[in-house]
Design an enzyme around this catalytic site. Structure first.
Site, PDB file in Angstrom:
ATOM      1  N   ASP A   1      -6.739   5.670  -1.303  1.00 17.43           N
ATOM      2  CA  ASP A   1      -5.755   5.887  -2.365  1.00 17.43           C
ATOM      3  C   ASP A   1      -5.588   7.365  -2.688  1.00 17.43           C
ATOM      4  OD1 ASP A   1      -4.127   5.650  -4.583  1.00 17.43           O
ATOM      5  OD2 ASP A   1      -5.752   5.021  -5.921  1.00 17.43           O
TER       6      ASP A   1
ATOM      7  N   ASP B   1       1.788   8.618  -2.994  1.00 14.78           N
ATOM      8  CA  ASP B   1       0.671   7.780  -3.414  1.00 14.78           C
ATOM      9  C   ASP B   1       0.486   6.587  -2.481  1.00 14.78           C
ATOM     10  OD1 ASP B   1      -1.274   6.356  -4.697  1.00 14.78           O
ATOM     11  OD2 ASP B   1      -0.204   6.129  -6.587  1.00 14.78           O
TER      12      ASP B   1
END
Length: 514
Positions: A109, A296
């Protein structure tokens, strides 16, 4: 990391499972992990729990968590971790924690910076019973820390304590890595998740406890030659390979042409400046003076300001919710707003001049009239806030239509239609699967270049034939200045555009994925 879609069944969902790890050195020096994909078994022990909750996991890294040259890298100092693709919504790979390594499936992430995995000391959270758990007593390299820690994501939270151990990523072994042993994973979010934990690849500034991220230690310990990593996400859910994250280099087989690089403007997230958004080649004007964006990998979808997301929903025929406040503003103030725009009144002052907002010098803010204040947060909500926000959206929509020389009647009709396309509070917007081929392209201006997404890339299709359901890959998120307006370019964008995270030069690069 995604959206909540409660109407989707999982009978046709696929779960990527890792067969025994086999590391092999190829001629290019990359270390690759072979993956196998098998069909999700509805008769397994989790099926009864996941059928109605499965899509909740798509929102695991929700947008609400936000309160290089082409020759970079060396084939001899590059490590590759293959990623699993869960219906184009989640991408995850495997790491090992401890000595010998205890295997965990994690989301890599770029929107967070901590590493956490479930702890063997997690006894009261249901989620822990369905995921691998770290056992410190079985690791010879474990070092006690014990400092408490907690992380709040958009649709879930974890808490526990810090520990230190070795972490194996591909063939790389990071020593003395601080990570969180999660002892509490409340709610259903993590129960439905196809991963055990999260490995954050953001900057240390947003790391809980200011813990040194795994990536920082990779560089510090000399495990990679170049301080760069890159993502290739395979957007074909039927393919055997979900994708790859490459540490220390860029695989030329993963992209076409050259990357366009933009500097990181706020070290925390991988944040950069972005220009205007275009629908079917026509500028929306919303980001004409600039917006911020974040690359992201932990967010499944593509999030942006409600004003523009609603315009996109209108263009692609996405269903939303009927907003009474929106229609009330159009009915009572629509003609007045158009007259003021025609009189060249500054758009950002219009809503304050008609009494729905208070102008703070830069933008309109809620008057708070007839609003309810949340005592725990001090933030106003209710009619006052809704009317102010709706007024500002109406001004933006009308301004966009006036720029296209539309008549007053057609503009009022258009804005009323926009009210019907406002995104659902859950983020869910359905579309007609039969009309995907006729939907417009949506484009983003980055580094002076236009990056276009065709409809087949921004629509998530679940199921086949008559049972198929299609969902817009765009979800609404409003971040006010000075941090906003903000866009989150998640896996939908990163799947179509190979993404390079150049930590050494503090920049992000995008090129068409191969």
């Amino acid at each position: 990391m995604g959206i909540k879609v409660e109407t989707i069944g999982v009978s046709l969902f696929y779960l990527l499972l890792l067969f025994p790890l086999v590391f092999s050195d190829t001629k290019d020096g990359f270390v690759r992990i072979g993956l196998k994909k098998i069909k999700y078994d509805q008769n397994n022990r989790l099926a009864s729990r996941l059928d109605s909750k499965d899509a909740e996991s798509l929102k695991m890294s929700s947008v609400n968590k936000y309160h290089l040259s082409d020759t970079l890298g060396s084939s001899d100092d590059t490590d590759i971790v293959a990623l699993k693709n869960y219906m184009d919504a989640q991408y995850f790979g495997d790491i090992g924690v401890g000595t010998p390594p205890q295997k965990f499936t994690v989301i890599f992430d770029t929107g967070s910076s901590n590493l956490w995995v479930p702890s063997a000391k997690c006894h009261l959270s249901v989620a822990c019973f369905f995921h691998a758990k770290y056992k410190s007593s079985q690791s010879s390299s474990y070092k006690i820390n014990g400092t408490s820690a907690a992380i709040q994501y958009g649709t879930g939270a974890i808490s526990g304590f810090f520990s230190q151990d070795s972490v194996k990523v591909g063939d790389l072994v990071v020593k003395k890595q601080d990570f969180i042993e999660a002892t509490k994973e409340p709610g259903v979010t993590f129960v439905a998740a196809k991963f055990d934990g999260i490995l954050g690849l953001g900057f240390q500034g947003i790391s809980v406890g200011y813990a040194v991220p795994v990536w920082y230690n990779m560089v510090k310990q000399g495990l990679v030659k170049e301080p760069i990593f890159s993502f290739w996400l395979n957007r074909n859910p039927q393919a055997d390979e979900g994708g790859e994250i490459v540490f220390g280099g860029v695989d030329p087989n993963h992209y076409k042409g050259k990357h366009t690089y933009v500097p990181v403007t706020h070290k925390g997230y991988w944040q950069f400046d972005m220009g205007d958004v275009l629908i079917d080649g026509k500028a929306t004007g919303y980001c004409e003076k600039g917006c911020s964006a974040i690359a992201d990998s932990g967010t499944s979808l593509l999030a942006g300001p409600t004003t523009v997301i609603t315009m996109i929903n209108h263009a692609i025929g996405a269903s939303g919710i009927v907003s009474k406040e929106c229609k009330a503003v159009v009915e009572q103030y629509g003609s007045t707003i158009m007259d003021m725009l025609s009189s060249e009144v500054q758009p950002k002052k219009i809503c304050s001049q008609i009494g729905l907002c208070t102008f703070d010098g830069t933008r309109g803010v809620s008057t708070g009239i007839e609003s309810v204040v949340d005592e725990s947060s001090g933030r106003s909500s209710g009619l006052g806030h809704a009317m102010c926000s709706t007024c500002e959206m109406t001004v933006s929509w009308m301004q966009h239509q006036l720029m296209q020389n539309q008549t007053q009647d057609s503009i009022l009709t258009y804005v009323n239609e926009m009210c019907d396309r406002l995104p659902s509070p859950t983020g869910q917007s359905g579309v007609d699967c039969e009309k995907i081929s006729s939907m417009p392209n949506v484009s983003f201006t980055i580094g002076g270049k236009v990056f276009t997404l065709p409809a087949e890339q921004y629509i998530l299709k679940v199921g086949e034939g008559q049972a198929a359901q299609c969902i817009s890959g765009f979800t609404a998120m409003d971040i006010p200045p000075p941090r906003g307006p903000l866009w989150i370019l998640g896996d939908i964008f990163m799947g179509y555009y190979h993404t390079v995270f150049d930590h050494g030069n503090a920049r992000v690069g995008f090129a068409r994925a191969a």
